[in-house]
Write a protein that holds these residues in place. Structure first.
Motif, PDB file in Angstrom:
ATOM      1  N   THR A  22      12.775  -4.519   5.479  1.00 44.10           N
ATOM      2  CA  THR A  22      12.821  -5.227   4.201  1.00 44.10           C
ATOM      3  C   THR A  22      11.562  -6.059   3.981  1.00 44.10           C
ATOM      4  O   THR A  22      10.958  -6.026   2.902  1.00 44.10           O
ATOM      5  CB  THR A  22      14.075  -6.125   4.134  1.00 44.10           C
ATOM      6  OG1 THR A  22      15.229  -5.287   4.276  1.00 44.10           O
ATOM      7  CG2 THR A  22      14.148  -6.889   2.834  1.00 44.10           C
ATOM      8  N   GLU A  23      11.164  -6.796   5.018  1.00 45.25           N
ATOM      9  CA  GLU A  23       9.973  -7.643   4.904  1.00 45.25           C
ATOM     10  C   GLU A  23       8.704  -6.816   4.727  1.00 45.25           C
ATOM     11  O   GLU A  23       7.861  -7.140   3.890  1.00 45.25           O
ATOM     12  CB  GLU A  23       9.852  -8.557   6.123  1.00 45.25           C
ATOM     13  CG  GLU A  23      10.922  -9.630   6.177  1.00 45.25           C
ATOM     14  CD  GLU A  23      10.915 -10.533   4.953  1.00 45.25           C
ATOM     15  OE1 GLU A  23       9.835 -11.030   4.569  1.00 45.25           O
ATOM     16  OE2 GLU A  23      11.988 -10.735   4.360  1.00 45.25           O
ATOM     17  N   LYS A  26       8.310  -5.643   1.226  1.00 51.17           N
ATOM     18  CA  LYS A  26       7.771  -6.663   0.320  1.00 51.17           C
ATOM     19  C   LYS A  26       6.283  -6.866   0.559  1.00 51.17           C
ATOM     20  O   LYS A  26       5.493  -6.982  -0.383  1.00 51.17           O
ATOM     21  CB  LYS A  26       8.507  -7.993   0.523  1.00 51.17           C
ATOM     22  CG  LYS A  26       9.955  -7.973   0.106  1.00 51.17           C
ATOM     23  CD  LYS A  26      10.633  -9.283   0.471  1.00 51.17           C
ATOM     24  CE  LYS A  26      12.128  -9.221   0.233  1.00 51.17           C
ATOM     25  NZ  LYS A  26      12.819 -10.400   0.764  1.00 51.17           N
ATOM     26  N   THR A  29       3.407  -4.563  -0.919  1.00 55.32           N
ATOM     27  CA  THR A  29       3.018  -4.733  -2.330  1.00 55.32           C
ATOM     28  C   THR A  29       1.805  -5.646  -2.476  1.00 55.32           C
ATOM     29  O   THR A  29       1.271  -5.766  -3.585  1.00 55.32           O
ATOM     30  CB  THR A  29       4.192  -5.268  -3.177  1.00 55.32           C
ATOM     31  OG1 THR A  29       4.541  -6.577  -2.735  1.00 55.32           O
ATOM     32  CG2 THR A  29       5.393  -4.342  -3.102  1.00 55.32           C
ATOM     33  N   THR A  35       4.026   0.436  -2.897  1.00 54.69           N
ATOM     34  CA  THR A  35       5.391  -0.048  -3.058  1.00 54.69           C
ATOM     35  C   THR A  35       6.245   0.382  -1.870  1.00 54.69           C
ATOM     36  O   THR A  35       5.891   1.308  -1.126  1.00 54.69           O
ATOM     37  CB  THR A  35       6.043   0.507  -4.340  1.00 54.69           C
ATOM     38  OG1 THR A  35       6.177   1.924  -4.197  1.00 54.69           O
ATOM     39  CG2 THR A  35       5.232   0.177  -5.584  1.00 54.69           C
ATOM     40  N   GLU A  36       7.377  -0.267  -1.723  1.00 55.91           N
ATOM     41  CA  GLU A  36       8.317   0.101  -0.673  1.00 55.91           C
ATOM     42  C   GLU A  36       8.828   1.525  -0.870  1.00 55.91           C
ATOM     43  O   GLU A  36       9.135   2.226   0.095  1.00 55.91           O
ATOM     44  CB  GLU A  36       9.493  -0.877  -0.644  1.00 55.91           C
ATOM     45  CG  GLU A  36      10.492  -0.570   0.445  1.00 55.91           C
ATOM     46  CD  GLU A  36      11.669  -1.520   0.484  1.00 55.91           C
ATOM     47  OE1 GLU A  36      12.318  -1.596   1.540  1.00 55.91           O
ATOM     48  OE2 GLU A  36      11.963  -2.182  -0.541  1.00 55.91           O
TER      49      GLU A  36
END
Length: 116
Positions: A22-23, A26, A29, A35-36
């Motif tokens: 998740t980190e 982010k 970006t 992007t993820e």
């Protein structure tokens, strides 16, 4: 498509991997246009590492970017990745090393991709 390959000496349970995923999603970006959604991640943990002649906790990350990015964005990226790994993996920031490579020949589905 960016790729972040992580090698850490500490143990990563599924919850830590999810947190890092998740980190990192982010943080990627930070690089304009990344992007993820297109981010690929690999995690290798519990690696026996020696640094400065002693066995110690450390980490190495490889970041591969399809195309190029300005140095200022890459500097921000490695700063954020270092902080993330240090806090989530309990590895001192001075023992975290990162390489960032710009890749121009990348393929998917058997086809060489073109950077637009």
């Amino acid at each position: 498509m960016p790729l972040i390959s992580s090698y850490v000496s500490t143990s990563l349970d599924e919850q830590k991997k999810e947190t890092l995923k998740t980190e990192f999603g982010k943080i990627i970006t930070t690089i304009p246009g990344k992007t993820e959604k297109s981010l690929m991640l690999t995690f290798q943990d519990n690696i026996s590492t020696y640094f400065r002649g002693d066995q110690t906790d450390c980490s190495y990350l490889e970041v591969k970017l399809f195309g190029s990015a300005d140095k200022e964005y890459k500097a921000q990226l490695v700063e954020k990745l270092t902080a993330c790994v240090a806090s989530n993996c309990n590895i001192p920031s001075e023992n975290i090393y990162i390489t960032v490579s710009e890749i121009f020949d990348w393929s998917s589905n058997g086809q060489l991709l073109e950077k637009k």
